[in-house]
Design a protein around this motif. Structure first.
Motif, PDB file in Angstrom:
ATOM      1  N   ALA A  99      57.425 116.244  77.876  1.00 21.16           N
ATOM      2  CA  ALA A  99      56.533 117.206  78.535  1.00 21.16           C
ATOM      3  C   ALA A  99      57.333 118.043  79.514  1.00 21.16           C
ATOM      4  O   ALA A  99      58.403 117.636  79.968  1.00 21.16           O
ATOM      5  CB  ALA A  99      55.413 116.482  79.263  1.00 21.16           C
ATOM      6  N   GLU A 100      56.782 119.209  79.862  1.00 23.57           N
ATOM      7  CA  GLU A 100      57.448 120.089  80.818  1.00 23.57           C
ATOM      8  C   GLU A 100      57.416 119.518  82.232  1.00 23.57           C
ATOM      9  O   GLU A 100      58.394 119.593  82.953  1.00 23.57           O
ATOM     10  CB  GLU A 100      56.799 121.474  80.799  1.00 23.57           C
ATOM     11  N   GLY A 115      51.952 120.709  80.017  1.00 24.69           N
ATOM     12  CA  GLY A 115      52.847 121.689  79.423  1.00 24.69           C
ATOM     13  C   GLY A 115      53.593 121.245  78.191  1.00 24.69           C
ATOM     14  O   GLY A 115      54.494 120.442  78.287  1.00 24.69           O
ATOM     15  N   SER A 116      53.218 121.760  77.038  1.00 24.87           N
ATOM     16  CA  SER A 116      53.914 121.524  75.765  1.00 24.87           C
ATOM     17  C   SER A 116      54.250 120.058  75.548  1.00 24.87           C
ATOM     18  O   SER A 116      55.412 119.682  75.381  1.00 24.87           O
ATOM     19  CB  SER A 116      55.179 122.368  75.676  1.00 24.87           C
ATOM     20  N   ARG A 118      54.534 116.572  73.619  1.00 28.14           N
ATOM     21  CA  ARG A 118      54.772 116.094  72.255  1.00 28.14           C
ATOM     22  C   ARG A 118      54.956 114.585  72.316  1.00 28.14           C
ATOM     23  O   ARG A 118      55.793 114.087  73.059  1.00 28.14           O
ATOM     24  CB  ARG A 118      56.030 116.739  71.687  1.00 28.14           C
ATOM     25  N   THR A 128      50.408 116.749  69.680  1.00 26.79           N
ATOM     26  CA  THR A 128      50.751 117.856  70.570  1.00 26.79           C
ATOM     27  C   THR A 128      49.509 118.268  71.349  1.00 26.79           C
ATOM     28  O   THR A 128      48.404 118.288  70.801  1.00 26.79           O
ATOM     29  CB  THR A 128      51.302 119.072  69.789  1.00 26.79           C
ATOM     30  N   ASP A 130      48.356 120.109  75.658  1.00 25.15           N
ATOM     31  CA  ASP A 130      48.842 120.712  76.899  1.00 25.15           C
ATOM     32  C   ASP A 130      48.618 119.851  78.132  1.00 25.15           C
ATOM     33  O   ASP A 130      49.153 120.141  79.194  1.00 25.15           O
ATOM     34  CB  ASP A 130      48.189 122.074  77.117  1.00 25.15           C
TER      35      ASP A 130
END
Length: 180
Positions: A99-100, A115-116, A118, A128, A130
Motif C-alpha cells: 500500500a502507499e 492508496g493502491s 494490493r 485490489t 483503495d
C-alpha cells in the motif's frame, strides 16, 4: 624557563584529557544503566526509515510490517507508515500486502491502509482496493470501499467486504459482480 612552561602545559593538558575521560565514562555509564523507554519523555515522537515490525498472534499467526519511512507517536502507540509492505502468515495460508500509506496501532494490532492496495494470497488470488483495515487479533480484513478480487477461476467486484481469515469466509456488501 620554556621547558618548565612546556611541562606545565603538558600536565594541564593531561589533566583536561583525564577529566574528560572520567566525565564521559560516568555519563556513558549513567545512560546505559537506564532503559531507553525511561530515558525518553512520554510525549516523544520518532521518525524512522526502513522500519520493520514483527508481531506474533495466537494460533500460529504472525505478521511482518515494513515501511520505507514511519513516524511513531509514543503517547498513542501509533505508527504512521509510508510505502507499506506486510506479510501475514496463518495456518490457512499467507498474504502479501502492499500500500502507499497506512497506520499501525500496535496495542490493538490494527493496520489501516490507503492508496493502491494490493493483497496477494498464497492460493493465487489478488485483491485490489483503495482502503483496507486488517484486524490481526480478530482475524478480520475489512474494506468499505469498492474492491476487485481476482482468482485463477474468476473475478469478484463489490462495494465493500469483510473477510474472516480464520475460516476463509467472505461477506460482500452492496452491488456485486461475479465474472467467470
Amino acid at each position: 624557563m620554556q621547558r618548565a612552561r612546556f611541562w606545565i602545559l603538558c600536565a594541564m593538558g593531561a589533566l583536561v584529557v583525564i577529566s574528560g575521560i572520567l566525565l564521559f565514562g560516568a555519563r556513558y555509564w549513567a545512560i546505559t544503566a537506564q532503559s531507553l523507554k525511561n530515558m525518553l519523555p512520554a510525549e516523544v515522537d520518532m521518525r524512522l526509515d526502513n522500519l520493520t515490525l514483527n508481531e506474533a498472534g495466537s494460533e500460529g499467526r504472525s505478521m511482518v510490517i515494513s515501511a520505507d519511512s514511519a513516524h511513531y507517536y509514543k503517547t498513542q502507540d501509533l505508527f504512521k507508515l509510508v510505502k507499506v509492505r506486510a506479510h501475514i502468515f496463518t495456518d490457512q495460508g499467507d498474504y502479501r500486502v502492499e500500500a502507499e500509506s497506512g497506520r499501525y496501532e500496535q496495542g490493538r494490532q490494527v493496520v489501516d491502509l490507503e492508496g493502491s492496495i494490493r493483497v496477494a494470497t498464497s492460493d493465487g488470488g489478488i485483491l485490489t482496493c483503495d482502503a483496507l483495515t486488517m484486524k490481526f487479533e480478530e482475524n478480520l480484513v475489512v474494506s468499505d470501499k469498492p474492491f476487485c478480487y481476482s482468482t485463477p477461476t474468476g473475478d469478484l467486484e463489490g462495494n465493500s467486504f469483510v473477510f474472516h481469515t480464520k475460516d476463509k469466509r467472505l461477506e460482500v456488501g452492496g452491488r456485486t459482480h461475479v465474472l467467470f
